[in-house]
Scaffold this motif. Structure first.
Motif, PDB file in Angstrom:
ATOM      1  N   ASN A 500       0.829  -1.217   0.000  1.00  0.00           N
ATOM      2  CA  ASN A 500       0.000   0.000   0.000  1.00  0.00           C
ATOM      3  C   ASN A 500       0.860   1.262   0.000  1.00  0.00           C
ATOM      4  OD1 ASN A 500       0.951  -0.450   2.552  1.00  0.00           O
ATOM      5  ND2 ASN A 500      -0.912   0.285   3.595  1.00  0.00           N
ATOM      6  N   ASN A 505       6.127  -1.101  -2.734  1.00  0.00           N
ATOM      7  CA  ASN A 505       5.966  -1.608  -4.099  1.00  0.00           C
ATOM      8  C   ASN A 505       7.301  -1.660  -4.854  1.00  0.00           C
ATOM      9  OD1 ASN A 505       3.206  -2.148  -4.057  1.00  0.00           O
ATOM     10  ND2 ASN A 505       2.674   0.006  -4.457  1.00  0.00           N
ATOM     11  N   ASN A 538      -3.789  -2.041  -9.345  1.00  0.00           N
ATOM     12  CA  ASN A 538      -3.446  -0.767  -8.717  1.00  0.00           C
ATOM     13  C   ASN A 538      -3.945   0.393  -9.584  1.00  0.00           C
ATOM     14  OD1 ASN A 538      -1.729   1.540  -7.710  1.00  0.00           O
ATOM     15  ND2 ASN A 538      -0.906  -0.116  -6.432  1.00  0.00           N
TER      16      ASN A 538
END
Length: 544
Positions: A500, A505, A538
């Motif tokens: 998140n 990421n 995403n």
């Protein structure tokens, strides 16, 4: 009788000392005994002088000072009786050494006893002189000792040869006086005399170049004949050790032949046949036989020898490497390290056995075998040997990895056939050596955050995460062993990183790239593809 009077027997004093429960009790007993002996010495008590000296020798062996009794030794030596002389000489050898000034006072007594009609007293004097002889005493008594080399009794001749060794070592200038008398002793049938004479010849050769040349010309043939007799005609059961006739004489003869053959082709040629005979007849299934074989190999490698006999010697060392005894393998590796400069091809034939020694459980064997392999590597065998060593690097003990890595890098740098091969080998070494260190660092970063100064959005040092993952990607590519080692930590990174956050990421993206690049199991690849599936969901177009 007073338990601490000078008349106390030696056994009673020993019993009293052994009965002590503490060190303080022992010191008290020794103190009382020494006081009693001092009183006896002051009274010049001749009846118990020998008994007092025997007790003081025992006290000396326990570590207590006994310097006050030195003159008592000289007094006993000066007495005419054999029992008193025996105790006196024993005390002289035990309580004094060549640095003591009082020793000069005994030279006259020694001279007298060396000329005594009783051969046992002559033997006592020779034993004492052989143990504590100083340079001054050697010069004074050398003529008497030289004369005794021709004494009628073989035991005296044996002791004289031993005493002569001490004399020539203390005063090398006297060596030439003993050369001629020694030659006749080499024809002795008595093994004790022969053994000590051969040792005396060896020392004379080492000390005096003229003696060495003399023995080469006069004695090589005699010594070869003696060795043949020992090998082929055992003298009798009294010299037998594990079924081998007098191995001590075998070894002394081989050592002397080694000295005579070094640097002399004619002497070496003369002893070739008997050395081949010893090498083939000695029993390698017994320690005694292996000791003879080892000395024989050393002699063959030392003399000016033909290549055929050297090959035989190196093959014997190859058999030693297959022995279960670590001592045998260690001495074989040491000898092969010397032999490789003489006959490289013969040593190369045992390469497979030596490589197995590199993987041995014994640390000293491993280290010595690795040093030998390092010497064996050449342009012809550098590739297969380097591959063997790198393959072993991954499974080797942690303590051995440093030495092994150092030798591999040195071999690659010294004998690399081309730059591409050099780079490939260095990367493989890095893969084997560094993978577990890097995995450990990555585990520490993931599980043990270093502190707030490295925190980025709640993740500990993401930059270090990413750098480590990129390096592991390089190391794992094309190497299944390294890839297997990093599977667990990659799975841990893939499941713990926070998806998140952009920082999380970024770590996941690098982790997926690493998983897809290394030689990985299909299970971890499925996890990586699932992460990419989440990226597709995403909202960030860059992520998709």
């Amino acid at each position: 009788m007073n338990p601490f009077s000078s008349g106390t027997r030696l056994r009673d004093m020993i019993r009293a000392i052994r009965a002590c429960k503490t060190a303080a009790e022992e010191r008290a007993v020794v103190r009382k005994e020494c006081a009693s002996i001092r009183a006896s010495v002051s009274d010049n008590d001749n009846d118990y002088r020998h008994r007092n000296l025997a007790k003081l020798m025992f006290i000396h062996m326990l570590g207590y000072p006994t310097h006050f009794v030195q003159m008592e030794c000289l007094k006993l030596i000066a007495t005419p009786g054999f029992p008193e002389k025996r105790i006196g000489y024993l005390g002289l050898m035990l309580l004094l050494d060549e640095r003591q000034e009082v020793l000069m006072l005994v030279t006259n007594s020694l001279n007298r006893d060396l000329n005594h009609t009783n051969q046992y007293i002559v033997g006592l004097a020779l034993c004492a002189l052989g143990n504590i002889c100083s340079a001054e005493m050697a010069r004074d008594l050398a003529p008497e000792v030289e004369r005794l080399l021709q004494f009628r009794d073989p035991n005296i001749r044996k002791k004289t040869a031993l005493c002569s060794i001490r004399i020539v070592k203390k005063v090398p200038d006297l060596a030439e006086n003993f050369v001629n008398p020694v030659v006749s002793l080499l024809k002795e049938k008595h093994h004790g005399v022969l053994l000590t004479t051969i040792q005396l010849c060896t020392d004379l050769c080492n000390l005096n170049e003229e003696a060495l040349e003399f023995f080469r010309k006069k004695c090589t043939e005699v010594l070869v004949k003696v060795l043949k007799d020992v090998v082929n005609n055992p003298y009798g059961p009294e010299y037998d050790v594990s079924g081998i006739a007098n191995p001590f004489l075998h070894i002394r003869l081989l050592r002397l032949l080694r000295v005579l053959g070094h640097g002399d082709a004619d002497a070496s040629d003369f002893m070739n046949d008997i050395l081949a005979q010893v090498a083939t007849k000695a029993e390698s299934n017994k320690n005694v036989g292996n000791a003879i074989l080892y000395e024989c190999v050393q002699t063959i490698m030392r003399i000016e020898d033909s290549s055929g006999l050297r090959v035989l010697a190196i093959n014997i060392l190859g058999r030693f490497l297959s022995n279960r005894d670590n001592n045998m393998r260690y001495v074989a590796l040491n000898m092969l390290m010397k032999a490789i400069s003489v006959d490289d091809q013969a040593v190369q034939r045992h390469r497979a056995t030596i490589l197995e020694c590199v993987k041995d459980s014994d640390a000293s064997i491993r280290k010595r075998a690795l040093e030998l392999i390092y010497l064996m590597v050449n342009e012809m065998n550098v590739k297969p040997l380097t591959k063997e060593l790198i393959d072993y690097l991954h499974v080797s003990d942690q303590d051995f990895k440093g030495d092994l890595t150092e030798k591999i890098c040195s071999i690659v740098e010294k004998l690399s056939p081309d730059k591409i091969w050099y780079i490939d080998q260095m990367l493989m070494v890095l893969s084997k050596k560094c993978t577990e260190v890097l995995v450990k660092v990555l585990k520490d970063v993931v599980n043990n955050p270093y502190g707030p100064e490295y925190d980025v959005s709640g993740i500990a040092n993401p930059f270090l995460h990413i750098r480590l993952l990129r390096l592991l990607r390089v190391l794992g590519h094309g190497d299944a062993d390294a890839s297997d080692f990093m599977n667990d930590i990659l799975a841990q990174v893939a499941t713990k990183a926070k998806s998140n956050k952009n920082v999380g990421n970024a770590i996941l993206y690098e982790c997926v790239q690493t998983i897809m690049r290394i030689e990985d199991s299909s299970g971890l690849r499925v996890l990586a593809i699932n992460i990419l599936g989440r990226f597709l969901s995403n909202r960030d177009n860059n992520m998709r």
